[in-house]
Scaffold this active site. Structure first.
Site, PDB file in Angstrom:
ATOM      1  NE  ARG A   1      -3.558  -9.641   0.267  1.00  0.00           N
ATOM      2  CZ  ARG A   1      -2.364  -9.076   0.499  1.00  0.00           C
ATOM      3  NH1 ARG A   1      -1.438  -9.760   1.154  1.00  0.00           N
ATOM      4  NH2 ARG A   1      -2.107  -7.855   0.086  1.00  0.00           N
TER       5      ARG A   1
ATOM      6  CE  LYS B   1     -10.310  -7.218  -0.636  1.00  0.00           C
ATOM      7  NZ  LYS B   1      -9.546  -5.949  -0.609  1.00  0.00           N
TER       8      LYS B   1
ATOM      9  CB  SER C   1      -0.924   0.004   1.223  1.00  0.00           C
ATOM     10  OG  SER C   1      -1.827  -1.064   1.189  1.00  0.00           O
TER      11      SER C   1
ATOM     12  CG  ASP D   1      -5.717  -6.982   1.839  1.00  0.00           C
ATOM     13  OD1 ASP D   1      -6.734  -7.215   1.171  1.00  0.00           O
ATOM     14  OD2 ASP D   1      -5.038  -5.944   1.702  1.00  0.00           O
TER      15      ASP D   1
ATOM     16  NE  ARG E   1      -8.065 -12.450  -1.726  1.00  0.00           N
ATOM     17  CZ  ARG E   1      -7.320 -11.374  -1.554  1.00  0.00           C
ATOM     18  NH1 ARG E   1      -7.569 -10.555  -0.528  1.00  0.00           N
ATOM     19  NH2 ARG E   1      -6.318 -11.104  -2.375  1.00  0.00           N
TER      20      ARG E   1
END
Length: 445
Positions: free
Chosen positions: A387, A341, A21, A314, A345
């Site tokens: 992720r 996402k 970020s 996240d 997810r």
């Protein structure tokens, strides 16, 4: 990627790549500043490199060598019309924040991304930008990429309350607010990550925060800065999780960003009984940084919902994996955003845990994991979601038999060197085929 059950504790000291970020925002604000902004600790992952590519196409000279970046800022009004579409790859941060900047430019620009990005709705950011006077057209109902942004006769400052806490929406509006004719105020229902506010202040912008509201005033210019990017806590979360679930483990992760809007993962792991301590806490370029010490722990289930969700959105995939090794039930609610996402997810986590013999149930806005059932090795399709790939690699460390993660090259989006770092701690993770080129094997201790 192959993962073999870890038969000994993970031990050692590691670092993680720079915060994704902050890396995005440092390039963006550096491009809009006057002078040269130097960034150390930049994350050279695919998402952040997409941000660099977009700003180069907008006329900004950027030199990137590994984790060091020099941005020759052109000032707030120095961007140039791109000669081709701005391609963000798979980066939701790039497209949403870039829309805020493009909304005020005196030229047309088209921004698009890969198949995943083109499926993700952009209405939450496009609608308030249109309320400021931006002219943005898109596919479908006008809210899907490719998105065309047209020049307008100035933007108006607005007071906007976001329906859900979203750092990307908030950041897009604040960046557009730099160009507006009056102040822009964004109010959220809960605190989302505040890297944009901190960095705007560091670059000399008049920004004011009160409770859940943040206000930016029109800017005359930004001052170039030296930015040191801390380690990404979202990447550190996977190493924390591994140390918590593998018996005999003790791991120190150095120089991690511990911004309070991002430490929900630490709060939840502690609530589950995790032995986690912050050491050498200090401030660097407006961001709090610490070394994180994690030891293997006996864990229990917990309930996760409400205002903490934006602080760990996240990290939910790896929290769910850890929950599978905890005693009792873990329930996660208020996280419907996970469905849009890089993958759905919620479905990916539930399906993966079930494939490994776990007990997981999808909920309308989250999921439930019943811990304590032994996991077995399985073949997991990451669906190209970095992720998800890393979360199930961590699960494989304690599963009986080998685990294979398909499409694992997507890990390079946020954590280049992932397998090497965990291997340096004593795990057995091996890359095969084309994905070898993304991993530099060396001891990170």
């Amino acid at each position: 990627m192959f993962v073999t059950k870890c038969n000994k504790g993970l031990r050692g000291t590691v670092t993680v790549p720079g915060d994704k970020s902050i890396s995005h925002r440092a390039v963006m604000l550096g491009a809009l500043a006057k002078g040269v902004t130097t960034i150390d600790g930049f994350l050279p992952g695919k998402d952040c490199l997409a941000t660099i590519d977009c700003f180069r196409k907008l006329g900004v000279n950027i030199c990137q060598t590994g984790s060091r970046v020099e941005v020759e800022g052109v000032g707030l009004r120095g961007l140039r019309a791109p000669q081709e579409a701005l391609y963000v790859g798979n980066s939701g941060t790039t497209i949403r924040l870039l829309l805020g900047i493009l909304a005020a430019q005196p030229f047309k620009a088209v921004v698009t991304g890969d198949e995943s990005i083109r499926r993700r709705p952009m209405g939450r950011v496009v609608a308030p930008l249109r309320a400021m006077g931006a002219r943005i057209d898109g596919e479908g109902d006008g809210n899907f990429a490719p998105l065309s942004v047209y020049p307008v006769n100035g933007l108006s400052g607005i007071a906007y309350s976001t329906p859900v806490a979203s750092a990307q929406v908030k950041s897009a509006l604040l960046l557009a607010g730099l160009y507006a004719q009056s102040a822009t105020t964004v109010t959220e229902p809960a605190a989302s990550r505040d890297h944009t506010e901190r960095m705007l202040a560091y670059f000399g912008v008049d920004i004011r925060r009160e409770g859940l509201s943040v206000q930016v005033r029109p800017a005359s210019g930004l001052a170039a800065r030296h930015v040191v990017v801390p380690g990404d806590i979202s990447s550190a979360a996977f190493l924390m999780a591994a140390a918590l679930i593998v018996p005999g483990s003790e791991v120190i992760i150095r120089d991690v960003g511990v911004n309070p809007t991002r430490t929900g993962i630490i709060d939840v792991f502690k609530d589950m009984g995790g032995d986690i301590n912050l050491e050498n806490l200090r401030d660097d370029c407006g961001e709090p940084v610490a070394d994180v010490r994690v030891r293997h722990s006996r864990l229990r289930g917990t309930n996760i919902a409400g205002s903490i969700i934006p602080r760990l959105i996240d990290e939910i995939p790896v929290i769910a994996v850890v929950a599978a090794f905890a005693e009792g039930t873990t329930t996660i609610r208020d996280a419907a955003e996970l469905k849009v996402k890089e993958s759905d997810r919620i479905a990916a986590i539930v399906n993966g845990l079930r494939q490994m013999g776990g007990d997981a149930t999808a909920l309308p806005d989250g999921l439930r994991v019943q811990g304590g059932r032994p996991l077995k090795g399985a073949v997991i399709d990451s669906q190209g979601d970095h992720r998800i790939a890393m979360a199930f690699a961590i699960a494989g460390l304690m599963a009986n038999g080998d685990t294979v993660i398909g499409n694992a090259e997507c890990i390079d989006v946020s954590f280049p060197g992932f397998a090497a770092r965990i291997s340096a701690l004593g795990a057995c993770i091996a890359w095969t085929g084309e994905s070898d080129k993304y991993i530099e094997y060396k001891n990170y201790g």
